[in-house]
Design a protein around this motif. Structure first.
Motif, short mmCIF file in Angstrom:
data_model
loop_
_atom_site.label_atom_id
_atom_site.label_comp_id
_atom_site.label_asym_id
_atom_site.label_seq_id
_atom_site.Cartn_x
_atom_site.Cartn_y
_atom_site.Cartn_z
N UNK A 122 0.84 -1.19 0.00
CA UNK A 122 0.00 0.00 0.00
C UNK A 122 0.88 1.25 0.00
N UNK A 123 0.46 2.29 -0.70
CA UNK A 123 1.26 3.51 -0.72
C UNK A 123 1.27 4.16 0.66
N UNK A 124 2.37 4.83 0.97
CA UNK A 124 2.49 5.48 2.27
C UNK A 124 1.56 6.69 2.33
N UNK A 125 1.07 6.96 3.50
CA UNK A 125 0.23 8.11 3.76
C UNK A 125 0.96 9.36 3.23
N UNK A 126 0.31 10.19 2.42
CA UNK A 126 0.99 11.37 1.86
C UNK A 126 1.40 12.39 2.92
N UNK A 127 0.82 12.30 4.10
CA UNK A 127 1.17 13.23 5.17
C UNK A 127 2.43 12.81 5.92
N UNK A 128 2.87 11.57 5.76
CA UNK A 128 3.98 11.05 6.56
C UNK A 128 5.28 11.79 6.29
N UNK A 129 5.64 11.97 5.04
CA UNK A 129 6.92 12.61 4.72
C UNK A 129 6.99 14.06 5.23
N UNK B 33 7.79 10.63 19.22
CA UNK B 33 6.42 10.12 18.98
C UNK B 33 5.85 10.69 17.70
N UNK B 34 6.18 11.93 17.41
CA UNK B 34 5.72 12.56 16.18
C UNK B 34 6.28 11.84 14.96
N UNK B 35 7.56 11.49 15.00
CA UNK B 35 8.19 10.78 13.89
C UNK B 35 7.60 9.39 13.72
N UNK B 36 7.40 8.69 14.83
CA UNK B 36 6.88 7.31 14.78
C UNK B 36 5.46 7.26 14.25
N UNK B 37 4.66 8.23 14.63
CA UNK B 37 3.24 8.18 14.26
C UNK B 37 2.93 8.90 12.95
N UNK B 38 3.93 9.40 12.26
CA UNK B 38 3.71 10.25 11.08
C UNK B 38 2.82 9.62 10.02
N UNK B 39 2.99 8.36 9.72
CA UNK B 39 2.23 7.74 8.64
C UNK B 39 0.99 7.00 9.08
N UNK B 40 0.64 7.11 10.33
CA UNK B 40 -0.48 6.34 10.87
C UNK B 40 -1.83 7.02 10.59
N UNK B 41 -2.88 6.27 10.84
CA UNK B 41 -4.24 6.76 10.75
C UNK B 41 -4.42 7.91 11.76
N UNK B 42 -5.13 8.97 11.42
CA UNK B 42 -5.27 10.11 12.33
C UNK B 42 -5.76 9.75 13.73
N UNK B 43 -6.67 8.78 13.85
CA UNK B 43 -7.13 8.41 15.19
C UNK B 43 -6.01 7.76 16.00
N UNK B 44 -5.15 6.99 15.35
CA UNK B 44 -4.01 6.39 16.04
C UNK B 44 -2.99 7.46 16.42
N UNK B 45 -2.81 8.45 15.56
CA UNK B 45 -1.90 9.56 15.87
C UNK B 45 -2.39 10.27 17.13
N UNK B 46 -3.68 10.52 17.21
CA UNK B 46 -4.24 11.18 18.39
C UNK B 46 -4.06 10.33 19.64
N UNK B 47 -4.27 9.03 19.50
CA UNK B 47 -4.07 8.12 20.62
C UNK B 47 -2.61 8.14 21.08
N UNK B 48 -1.68 8.10 20.14
CA UNK B 48 -0.26 8.13 20.48
C UNK B 48 0.09 9.47 21.14
N UNK B 49 -0.43 10.56 20.60
CA UNK B 49 -0.13 11.88 21.16
C UNK B 49 -0.65 12.02 22.58
#
Length: 159
Positions: free
Chosen positions: A18-25, A82-98
């Motif tokens: 699957x292509x990487x989330x365009x927001x990750x980079x 944490x910001x680097x690790x969660x960069x390509x994740x689903x937004x809800x997972x990013x919020x959970x990690x944050x």
């Protein structure tokens, strides 16, 4: 599905292709920029606190400021990690990690300070003021790096 392929392996293969989330980079680029700014500006302020509290409070001030500076840098850099690790994740997972990461960081800092409360080798005011200075300088440096970054906030989907 083939004989050797299970639902888990086919799902893992689909995720791998699957292509990487365009927001990750852009988020990783921003995290690198913020980390660089934090590492550039925060240590000199910690060093000033260490020197100041060594002069004012001797060895106890030195140790208190040193421990406070180290704790503050760990707290600051953990957020950027944490910001680097969660960069390509689903937004809800990013919020959970944050939110989870923030809560864990506050709890760990509270535990560390509770454990250090009885250590007489550390000057408590030197430790506290150094932590406050370091955390505020790191936050300001990260904010300035964020404002200066030429990273789009909204990345349109490509079709």
């Amino acid at each position: 599905m083939s004989d050797t392929e299970t639902p888990e392996t086919s799902q893992a293969a689909a995720q791998a292709t699957a292509p990487e989330n365009p927001h990750a980079a852009p988020v990783r680029q921003l995290a690198r920029s913020m980390t660089r700014a934090s590492l550039l500006f925060t240590p000199p302020f910690i060093l000033v606190c260490i020197v100041l509290f060594t002069v004012l409070n001797g060895l106890h001030g030195f140790l208190g400021a040193l421990v406070g500076g180290v704790l503050a840098m760990i707290a600051s850099l953990s957020t950027l990690g944490m910001m680097k690790v969660s960069a390509g994740q689903d937004p809800s997972l990013v919020m959970l990690i944050a939110l989870g990461g923030y809560a864990a960081k506050v709890i760990l800092l509270f535990l560390a300070l509770t454990l250090l409360k009885g250590v007489t080798a550390l000057h408590p005011l030197s430790l506290g003021i150094t932590m406050i200075v370091a955390i505020l300088v790191a936050a300001a440096a990260e904010f300035a790096a964020f404002r200066k970054a030429r990273i789009p906030t909204i990345i349109p989907a490509s079709h």
